[in-house]
Scaffold this active site. Structure first.
Site, mmCIF file in Angstrom:
data_model
loop_
_atom_site.group_PDB
_atom_site.id
_atom_site.type_symbol
_atom_site.label_atom_id
_atom_site.label_comp_id
_atom_site.label_asym_id
_atom_site.label_seq_id
_atom_site.Cartn_x
_atom_site.Cartn_y
_atom_site.Cartn_z
ATOM 1 N N TYR A 74 14.623 23.089 7.761
ATOM 2 C CA TYR A 74 14.283 24.379 8.317
ATOM 3 C C TYR A 74 12.788 24.715 8.225
ATOM 4 O O TYR A 74 12.274 25.183 9.084
ATOM 5 C CB TYR A 74 15.135 25.463 7.925
ATOM 6 C CG TYR A 74 14.851 25.807 6.635
ATOM 7 C CD1 TYR A 74 13.901 26.771 6.281
ATOM 8 C CD2 TYR A 74 15.640 25.239 5.530
ATOM 9 C CE1 TYR A 74 13.752 27.316 4.710
ATOM 10 C CE2 TYR A 74 15.637 25.645 4.118
ATOM 11 C CZ TYR A 74 14.755 26.630 3.809
ATOM 12 O OH TYR A 74 14.432 27.017 2.636
ATOM 13 N N HIS A 168 27.092 30.703 4.804
ATOM 14 C CA HIS A 168 25.940 30.032 4.956
ATOM 15 C C HIS A 168 26.118 28.551 4.886
ATOM 16 O O HIS A 168 25.325 27.608 5.410
ATOM 17 C CB HIS A 168 25.314 30.487 3.629
ATOM 18 C CG HIS A 168 23.790 30.187 3.734
ATOM 19 N ND1 HIS A 168 23.044 30.608 4.596
ATOM 20 C CD2 HIS A 168 23.006 29.453 2.807
ATOM 21 C CE1 HIS A 168 21.586 30.199 4.460
ATOM 22 N NE2 HIS A 168 21.696 29.414 3.368
ATOM 23 N N LYS A 169 26.891 27.902 4.211
ATOM 24 C CA LYS A 169 26.994 26.470 4.268
ATOM 25 C C LYS A 169 28.771 26.298 3.699
ATOM 26 O O LYS A 169 29.110 27.173 3.382
ATOM 27 C CB LYS A 169 26.259 25.710 3.021
ATOM 28 C CG LYS A 169 24.863 25.970 3.220
ATOM 29 C CD LYS A 169 24.090 24.989 2.351
ATOM 30 C CE LYS A 169 22.534 25.343 2.110
ATOM 31 N NZ LYS A 169 21.808 24.732 1.196
ATOM 32 N N TYR A 172 29.287 26.746 0.173
ATOM 33 C CA TYR A 172 29.088 28.258 -0.039
ATOM 34 C C TYR A 172 30.204 29.283 0.301
ATOM 35 O O TYR A 172 30.224 29.987 1.292
ATOM 36 C CB TYR A 172 27.971 28.801 -0.083
ATOM 37 C CG TYR A 172 26.860 28.066 -0.802
ATOM 38 C CD1 TYR A 172 26.813 27.654 -2.072
ATOM 39 C CD2 TYR A 172 25.661 27.806 -0.153
ATOM 40 C CE1 TYR A 172 25.930 26.959 -2.805
ATOM 41 C CE2 TYR A 172 24.428 27.277 -0.794
ATOM 42 C CZ TYR A 172 24.644 26.730 -2.079
ATOM 43 O OH TYR A 172 23.730 26.107 -2.654
ATOM 44 N N ASP A 179 19.264 34.752 4.652
ATOM 45 C CA ASP A 179 18.591 33.701 5.143
ATOM 46 C C ASP A 179 19.099 33.037 6.335
ATOM 47 O O ASP A 179 18.436 32.472 7.334
ATOM 48 C CB ASP A 179 18.520 32.526 3.997
ATOM 49 C CG ASP A 179 18.264 32.910 2.718
ATOM 50 O OD1 ASP A 179 18.662 34.175 2.422
ATOM 51 O OD2 ASP A 179 17.803 32.110 1.990
ATOM 52 N N GLY A 256 12.907 39.063 4.210
ATOM 53 C CA GLY A 256 11.931 38.521 5.351
ATOM 54 C C GLY A 256 12.425 37.619 6.230
ATOM 55 O O GLY A 256 12.254 38.088 7.448
ATOM 56 N N TRP A 257 13.368 36.870 6.149
ATOM 57 C CA TRP A 257 14.142 35.894 7.074
ATOM 58 C C TRP A 257 15.035 36.847 8.007
ATOM 59 O O TRP A 257 15.052 36.580 9.238
ATOM 60 C CB TRP A 257 15.093 35.206 6.137
ATOM 61 C CG TRP A 257 14.690 33.832 5.652
ATOM 62 C CD1 TRP A 257 14.870 33.595 4.323
ATOM 63 C CD2 TRP A 257 13.853 32.787 5.874
ATOM 64 N NE1 TRP A 257 14.312 32.552 3.803
ATOM 65 C CE2 TRP A 257 13.580 32.011 4.805
ATOM 66 C CE3 TRP A 257 13.056 32.720 7.138
ATOM 67 C CZ2 TRP A 257 12.856 30.943 4.986
ATOM 68 C CZ3 TRP A 257 12.410 31.400 7.419
ATOM 69 C CH2 TRP A 257 12.331 30.621 6.166
ATOM 70 N N THR A 378 24.480 24.037 -8.140
ATOM 71 C CA THR A 378 24.286 23.452 -9.405
ATOM 72 C C THR A 378 22.645 22.882 -9.615
ATOM 73 O O THR A 378 22.379 21.966 -8.668
ATOM 74 C CB THR A 378 25.256 22.173 -9.276
ATOM 75 O OG1 THR A 378 26.452 22.471 -9.258
ATOM 76 C CG2 THR A 378 25.070 21.542 -10.760
#
Length: 413
Positions: A74, A168-169, A172, A179, A256-257, A378
Site C-alpha cells: 500500500y 482487516h486481514k 486478524y 487503516d 489520519g487514514w 507476532t
C-alpha cells in the site's frame, strides 16, 4: 531550380508556423521534459520538491517504504497516487513513467500480481489497485484490467463482522482497524464508478457506506469524539476491552487514514446516495474532535492524540500531513466550513517549520514519522501508550511523504 528552392523554403516556414501554432494543444502525455534528480530546485512547489526527493531516494517505485525487493504493497500506491496527480498537473512524463515502472514490475502479462496472495484477505493490498485503475484508463492494457478484477474479487469473499464490516486481514479475525477504510474503500468506490451499473452499483455503494457506519457505531469515543485504532467484535484479543472490544488508545495515523478515506470516497459516491450525507456528518464530528487535540503552538498533532504532554509522546509527521490533507480537501469541496482552510494552513506551516529539513542539493526530508504500528500479531502489539511511543521513528517514510504531497497539492490550489 530557383522555384524549387523557394517552394522548399516556403514549406519549411509553413511547417514552423504550424508547429508553433499547435504547441498550446500539446497534451501532458506528450511531455518529454526531464527531471533533474541530482539537484532539486527550491523554486518548485513543495509537492514537486518532495516527489522528486522520493524519486531520488527510491529510483524504482517498488523501493518505496525501503523495500529491498519488489513487493505489492500500500505505501507504493499512496505515493504513486501523488505521482499521478503531479503528472496531470505538470505534464512531466517522468511522473507517469515512475507509476508505470512499478506496475510493469509487479503485474504479470496474465494479470497475476507478484507477491499478492488473495487467500490472505489483506485489505492493505487493495490500495495500490488505484494505480491500476489509472493506468488502465490511460492505455487499456489487458493485464491491468485482469489485475484490477483480481483485486476486486477479493472484496467478494473478504471475511466480515456480523454487521458486514470487513476484517482487516484474515489473520486478524473479527477485527476492524481504521487503516482498512483507506486501504479498501476508495479503490472499491472508484472501481464501482468505473465498471458497475444499476443494481450492482447500488449494492456496492451501500456496502461501502456501511463500512463507515459500522466504524462510527463501534469505534467513536463518546467523551472525546476521537476514534480508537481497532475494534475486536469477539472481544478475544489481549488488546481489546472486555466490554467494548476496543483498543486502548487513539493513534494519530489511524485517524489520519480514516479521514483520507472519507474525503476520497466522497469523490465517487453518487450525489443522491443517502450514505453521502451521513459520511459528511461523520467527517464534521471527526474534524471537530481533532481540533481539540491539535497542538496550539505548532498546529501539529501527536502520535497518541490525546496525550500530548506525556513522556515519550511526539509531534508526528504522517498523521499531521493526513489531517492537513483531509481538512484542506474537505474545505475546498464544501464538506467542511471555510474556516478549516486556515486550520489546514496552520498545520501545514507547522510541518514545514518543525518537521521538514532540506539538503544542500535540494533534497527534502520529512522527519518524525512513525514507521509502523498495528495490533496483535507476532511479536504481539498491545496497543498501549508505551507501545505506540516506542515504535520506530524514521525520516521519509512514504506513509508520511505521500500525505505531505497530497496536502501540498491541495494547498497549492
Amino acid at each position: 531550380m530557383k522555384s524549387f528552392k523557394i517552394f522548399t523554403l516556403l514549406a519549411i516556414a509553413l511547417r514552423v508556423i504550424f508547429s508553433c501554432a499547435q504547441k498550446p494543444l500539446q497534451t501532458s502525455s506528450q511531455s518529454t521534459e526531464k527531471i533533474n534528480i541530482e539537484n532539486i530546485s527550491t523554486k518548485l512547489p513543495w509537492s514537486e520538491r518532495m516527489m522528486r526527493s522520493e524519486m531520488k531516494r527510491f529510483p524504482q517505485a517498488w523501493q518505496l517504504d525501503f523495500f529491498k525487493t519488489p513487493k505489492w504493497s500500500y505505501p507504493n500506491g499512496l505515493v504513486l497516487k501523488c505521482a499521478e496527480l503531479l503528472f496531470k498537473k505538470t505534464g512531466k512524463k517522468e511522473y507517469y513513467d515512475y507509476i508505470k515502472g512499478y506496475t510493469d514490475e509487479l503485474v504479470n502479462e496474465d494479470g497475476t500480481i507478484k507477491t499478492y496472495d488473495i487467500k490472505k484477505y489483506n485489505l492493505d493490498m487493495l490500495n495500490s489497485g488505484n494505480v491500476l485503475l489509472y493506468l488502465y484508463s490511460v492505455d487499456k492494457q489487458e493485464k491491468y484490467l485482469k489485475a484490477i478484477q483480481l483485486l476486486r474479487s477479493q472484496i467478494d469473499n473478504q471475511p466480515r463482522t456480523s454487521e458486514g464490516g470487513f476484517w482487516h486481514k484474515k489473520i486478524y479475525p473479527n477485527q476492524m482497524w481504521l487503516d482498512g477504510l483507506y486501504m479498501a474503500e476508495p479503490f472499491y468506490a472508484n472501481y464501482t464508478k468505473l465498471f458497475s451499473t444499476g443494481a450492482e452499483a447500488a449494492k456496492a455503494y451501500d456496502d461501502i457506506a456501511n463500512q463507515f457506519d459500522v466504524i462510527q457505531k463501534h469505534m467513536v469515543d463518546s467523551r472525546t469524539g476521537l476514534l480508537y485504532h481497532g475494534w475486536d467484535e469477539s472481544k478475544e484479543q489481549q488488546w481489546a476491552d472486555k466490554q467494548t472490544g476496543l483498543s486502548p488508545n487513539f493513534w494519530g495515523r489511524a485517524m489520519g487514514w480514516y479521514g483520507m478515506a472519507m474525503v476520497d470516497v466522497l469523490d465517487y459516491l453518487p450525489e443522491n446516495h443517502p450514505g453521502r450525507t451521513k459520511l459528511i456528518g461523520y467527517l464534521k464530528s471527526y474534524s471537530e474532535a481533532l481540533l481539540k487535540v491539535q497542538d496550539t503552538k505548532t498546529g501539529l498533532w501527536y502520535q497518541v492524540l490525546d496525550k500530548g504532554g506525556q513522556k515519550g509522546n511526539y509531534l508526528e509527521a504522517s498523521a499531521s500531513s493526513m489531517f492537513v490533507y483531509t481538512f484542506a480537501k474537505a474545505a475546498r469541496k464544501g464538506y467542511l466550513p471555510d474556516s478549516y482552510k486556515a486550520i489546514a494552513k496552520k498545520g501545514y506551516d507547522g510541518i514545514i517549520k518543525n518537521l521538514i529539513t532540506v539538503e544542500k542539493d535540494g533534497t527534502v526530508n520529512l522527519n518524525q514519522n512513525c514507521a509502523v504500528a498495528g495490533l496483535g500479531g507476532t511479536p504481539y502489539r498491545s496497543g498501549t501508550y508505551d507501545y505506540y511511543v516506542n515504535e520506530e521513528i524514521r525520516s521519509n517514510d512514504p506513509k508520511g511523504t505521500g500525505p505531505f504531497i497530497l496536502a501540498s497539492l491541495e494547498l497549492e490550489k
